[in-house]
Design a protein around this motif. Structure first.
Motif, PDB file in Angstrom:
ATOM      1  N   PHE A  13       0.854  -1.195   0.000  1.00 53.56           N
ATOM      2  CA  PHE A  13       0.000   0.000   0.000  1.00 53.56           C
ATOM      3  C   PHE A  13       0.888   1.242   0.000  1.00 53.56           C
ATOM      4  O   PHE A  13       1.847   1.322   0.775  1.00 53.56           O
ATOM      5  CB  PHE A  13      -0.899  -0.052   1.248  1.00 53.56           C
TER       6      PHE A  13
ATOM      7  N   GLU B  60       0.509   5.516   0.015  1.00 49.93           N
ATOM      8  CA  GLU B  60      -0.414   6.649   0.161  1.00 49.93           C
ATOM      9  C   GLU B  60       0.348   7.965   0.023  1.00 49.93           C
ATOM     10  O   GLU B  60       1.529   8.048   0.403  1.00 49.93           O
ATOM     11  CB  GLU B  60      -1.097   6.576   1.536  1.00 49.93           C
TER      12      GLU B  60
ATOM     13  N   GLY C 241      -6.156   4.978   1.522  1.00 54.01           N
ATOM     14  CA  GLY C 241      -5.910   5.798   2.698  1.00 54.01           C
ATOM     15  C   GLY C 241      -6.818   7.041   2.788  1.00 54.01           C
ATOM     16  O   GLY C 241      -7.612   7.360   1.907  1.00 54.01           O
ATOM     17  N   ASN C 242      -6.655   7.685   3.929  1.00 49.45           N
ATOM     18  CA  ASN C 242      -7.440   8.885   4.203  1.00 49.45           C
ATOM     19  C   ASN C 242      -7.267   9.929   3.100  1.00 49.45           C
ATOM     20  O   ASN C 242      -8.180  10.692   2.808  1.00 49.45           O
ATOM     21  CB  ASN C 242      -7.019   9.493   5.545  1.00 49.45           C
TER      22      ASN C 242
ATOM     23  N   TRP D  93      -3.998  14.853   5.817  1.00 46.41           N
ATOM     24  CA  TRP D  93      -2.770  15.000   6.611  1.00 46.41           C
ATOM     25  C   TRP D  93      -2.323  16.452   6.654  1.00 46.41           C
ATOM     26  O   TRP D  93      -1.234  16.767   7.110  1.00 46.41           O
ATOM     27  CB  TRP D  93      -1.669  14.090   6.042  1.00 46.41           C
TER      28      TRP D  93
ATOM     29  N   ASN E  22     -12.657   4.612   1.478  1.00 46.33           N
ATOM     30  CA  ASN E  22     -11.682   4.243   2.502  1.00 46.33           C
ATOM     31  C   ASN E  22     -12.160   4.693   3.876  1.00 46.33           C
ATOM     32  O   ASN E  22     -12.431   5.889   4.076  1.00 46.33           O
ATOM     33  CB  ASN E  22     -10.332   4.914   2.214  1.00 46.33           C
ATOM     34  N   GLU E  23     -12.266   3.773   4.813  1.00 44.86           N
ATOM     35  CA  GLU E  23     -12.600   4.079   6.220  1.00 44.86           C
ATOM     36  C   GLU E  23     -13.686   5.150   6.335  1.00 44.86           C
ATOM     37  O   GLU E  23     -13.573   6.065   7.157  1.00 44.86           O
ATOM     38  CB  GLU E  23     -11.341   4.502   6.992  1.00 44.86           C
TER      39      GLU E  23
ATOM     40  N   TYR F 192      -4.752  -1.925  12.991  1.00 43.87           N
ATOM     41  CA  TYR F 192      -3.351  -1.697  13.364  1.00 43.87           C
ATOM     42  C   TYR F 192      -3.199  -2.094  14.825  1.00 43.87           C
ATOM     43  O   TYR F 192      -4.131  -1.939  15.617  1.00 43.87           O
ATOM     44  CB  TYR F 192      -2.992  -0.208  13.229  1.00 43.87           C
TER      45      TYR F 192
ATOM     46  N   GLU G  12      -5.359  -2.777   4.990  1.00 45.97           N
ATOM     47  CA  GLU G  12      -4.412  -2.030   5.821  1.00 45.97           C
ATOM     48  C   GLU G  12      -4.172  -2.835   7.081  1.00 45.97           C
ATOM     49  O   GLU G  12      -5.126  -3.134   7.810  1.00 45.97           O
ATOM     50  CB  GLU G  12      -4.945  -0.640   6.181  1.00 45.97           C
TER      51      GLU G  12
ATOM     52  N   TRP H 115       1.470  -0.106  14.300  1.00 50.00           N
ATOM     53  CA  TRP H 115       1.561   1.364  14.162  1.00 50.00           C
ATOM     54  C   TRP H 115       1.125   2.024  15.458  1.00 50.00           C
ATOM     55  O   TRP H 115       0.031   1.744  15.955  1.00 50.00           O
ATOM     56  CB  TRP H 115       0.656   1.851  13.014  1.00 50.00           C
TER      57      TRP H 115
ATOM     58  N   GLN I  16       2.548   0.823   5.559  1.00 50.30           N
ATOM     59  CA  GLN I  16       2.652   1.041   4.142  1.00 50.30           C
ATOM     60  C   GLN I  16       4.010   0.511   3.692  1.00 50.30           C
ATOM     61  O   GLN I  16       4.621  -0.231   4.455  1.00 50.30           O
ATOM     62  CB  GLN I  16       2.464   2.519   3.850  1.00 50.30           C
TER      63      GLN I  16
END
Ligand code: AHR
Length: 507
Positions: free
Chosen positions: A24, A26, A71-72, A97, A172-173, A239, A298, A302, A346
């Motif tokens: 993965f 991102e 991902g986010n 992010w 995603n999520e 995670y 995922e 983490w 990742q």
């Protein structure tokens, strides 16, 4: 003798899909820029700006599929920003992010990178700020072979042949409060079904992955059933982490429970679809046989507090983390029959097995277990083992709600084992994590119908200090050691305290 492992190649539970070792990438921190590509760093890149040292290190992990772009990140990503002449691409504020996205690396660059790596792309759709129209346009851009607008845009951008992207993640999520475009499970189920219908009308060959939570959540209890007929696979994320060694190495047991629960939800969905009258369209014969497999897209160790996303999630992994990753992989081998794919999150710099700087890279402690499993367990027949081991009685949960692990999972064996049989090689591969911090495990190994004397290759992954790390200065502080030995069947093997051992046992 305290422990025992009984192996019989007749007791196969399922095949290990190669995609269990997928990755993965991102747009987060230095994963793409400074990881996969390093524009301007001519010393370490090829003519396309791809980091050749990173490519080499990822190739050794042999990842058949790569998920991208989040991902986010994907929940506010407009793919059209990332195609066409690079100097005309807009720079955008990025909401996951809180960075600026230059869009220098977009769809065509990712596809070229996948071709260069020999890996298959898996794209995730924006269900936050993105529309269904935009998602359809992306599928058309990648896969269209007719004289239509977005297929022609791809041609104009230099690519005649379609990319034929098979795997598409539908959001995603989207359950997460941090997600742009968070939804309720009811809203998601409705929207995901409509998106799936339209995407499959455009391209019936694609495989759609529904967005799940952690596999045991109320979200999953609802969404698995609601997407059973419309999607091909169901994704879950988890995670684990703890600075306490035992919690660190036992939390992957939560993933094992999550896979089992999700697979049962899928069975229940099928039963419900076959026995209840609430669906207007009866299941097709194909749907009756469908397993609705899991894409665990995922997973990793983490600690988002020590390695937070807004600062690039650069986590320094220690030897205990390496053992935790080995335990994660043991889970996937044991539960292989339910898994279509899993993606370590990742691959580079961001919670990753590989760390770069301008001059090179080093491989973290989590790199080597992944490399060994990926090399030797792919396509193997996962075996149902009998394992006798001391049981861990302590606490295992203090993070992301994993308290339940100890209470629902009865298999907190200190000796964590998985094995495959590889018929082409006539060999067994046995992976053993001795999770005990202070006790070696004298273990009897018995293989049904095997010769008395067995040729064994051993990869021993051990460091006396569970906090040992690899760094740019000391890249080989923690590495596996390979050796050859002969053992007798039914004899005792010593697995050192806090170690990971891979045995290849030739029949
Ligand atoms: O992998 C880091 C982040 O973890 C991903 O962007 C998100 O999907 C998850 O919360």
């Amino acid at each position: 003798v305290g422990s025992e492992i009984k192996i019989d190649k007749e007791f196969v539970t399922g095949e290990v899909a190669p995609n269990i070792f997928a990755g993965f990438l991102e747009h987060l921190g230095r994963c793409i820029y400074g990881g996969i590509v390093d524009y301007g760093n001519t010393k370490l890149t090829n003519d396309k700006g791809f980091r050749t040292d990173v490519a080499e290190a990822i190739k050794e992990l042999d990842m058949p599929v790569m998920r991208w772009p989040g991902g986010n990140f994907v929940s506010s990503y407009h793919w059209l920003d990332g195609v066409g002449p690079v100097d005309q691409r807009p720079k955008r504020p990025e909401l996951a992010w809180l960075n600026t996205e230059s869009n220098e690396f977009g769809t065509d660059e990712f596809m070229q990178w996948c071709e260069y790596m020999g890996t298959e792309p898996y794209l995730c759709l924006n269900m936050g700020t993105g529309t269904l129209d935009e998602a359809l346009a992306w599928v058309e851009y990648c896969n269209g072979d007719k004289d239509t607008y977005y297929a022609n845009l791809r041609r104009k951008n230099g690519r005649e042949k379609p990319y034929n992207v098979k795997y598409w993640g539908v959001g995603n999520e989207v359950w997460g409060p941090w997600q742009v475009g968070q939804m309720t499970k009811e809203n998601y189920a409705l929207k995901a079904a409509q998106w799936a219908k339209a995407i499959k009308l455009l391209d019936p060959t694609v495989k759609l992955v529904a967005c799940g939570c952690n596999g045991v959540d109320e979200w999953d209890q609802h969404v698995v059933g609601e997407t059973f007929t419309t999607h091909d696979f169901y994704s879950i994320h988890l995670y684990t982490t703890s600075q306490d060694h035992y919690k660190n190495v036992f939390q992957p047991a939560g993933a094992e429970t999550a896979i089992q629960v999700t697979s049962k939800l899928a069975e229940l969905a099928k039963i419900t679809n076959m026995t209840n009258k609430k669906f207007l369209v009866p299941l097709t014969e194909e749907q009756k046989k469908k397993e609705y497999k899991i894409v665990f897209d995922e997973w990793n160790v983490w600690d988002p507090i020590r390695a937070d996303g807004e600062h690039g999630a650069e986590q320094q992994y220690d030897f205990s983390d390496g053992l935790a990753v080995a335990s994660w992989l043991n889970v996937f081998i044991r539960q292989a029959k339910y898994l279509e794919m899993t993606n370590i999150a990742q691959c580079v710099n961001v919670i990753a097995p590989i760390m770069t700087n301008k001059d090179g890279l080093f491989k973290q402690t989590t790199y080597y277990p992944f490399q060994l499993f990926s090399k030797y367990f792919k396509n193997g027949q996962s075996l149902n083992l009998s394992v006798k081991s001391p049981i861990y009685k302590g606490d295992v949960g203090d993070f992301i709600g994993l308290e339940w692990v100890k209470y629902v999972d009865t298999s907190l064996a200190l000796l964590d084992v998985s094995a495959v049989y590889q018929p082409a090689e006539k060999a067994y591969y046995v992976a053993v994590v001795n999770r005990s911090e202070d006790e070696d495990a004298e273990t009897k190994i018995s293989i049904a119908d095997a010769a008395d004397s067995l040729n064994v290759t051993e990869w021993a992954y051990y460091h006396e200090n569970i906090r040992a790390i690899n760094t740019f200065e000391k890249p080989n502080e923690v590495v596996p050691k390979e050796s050859k030995v002969t053992i007798s069947n039914n004899s005792t093997y010593k697995f050192p305290k806090h170690s990971f051992t891979l045995l290849k046992i030739q029949e």
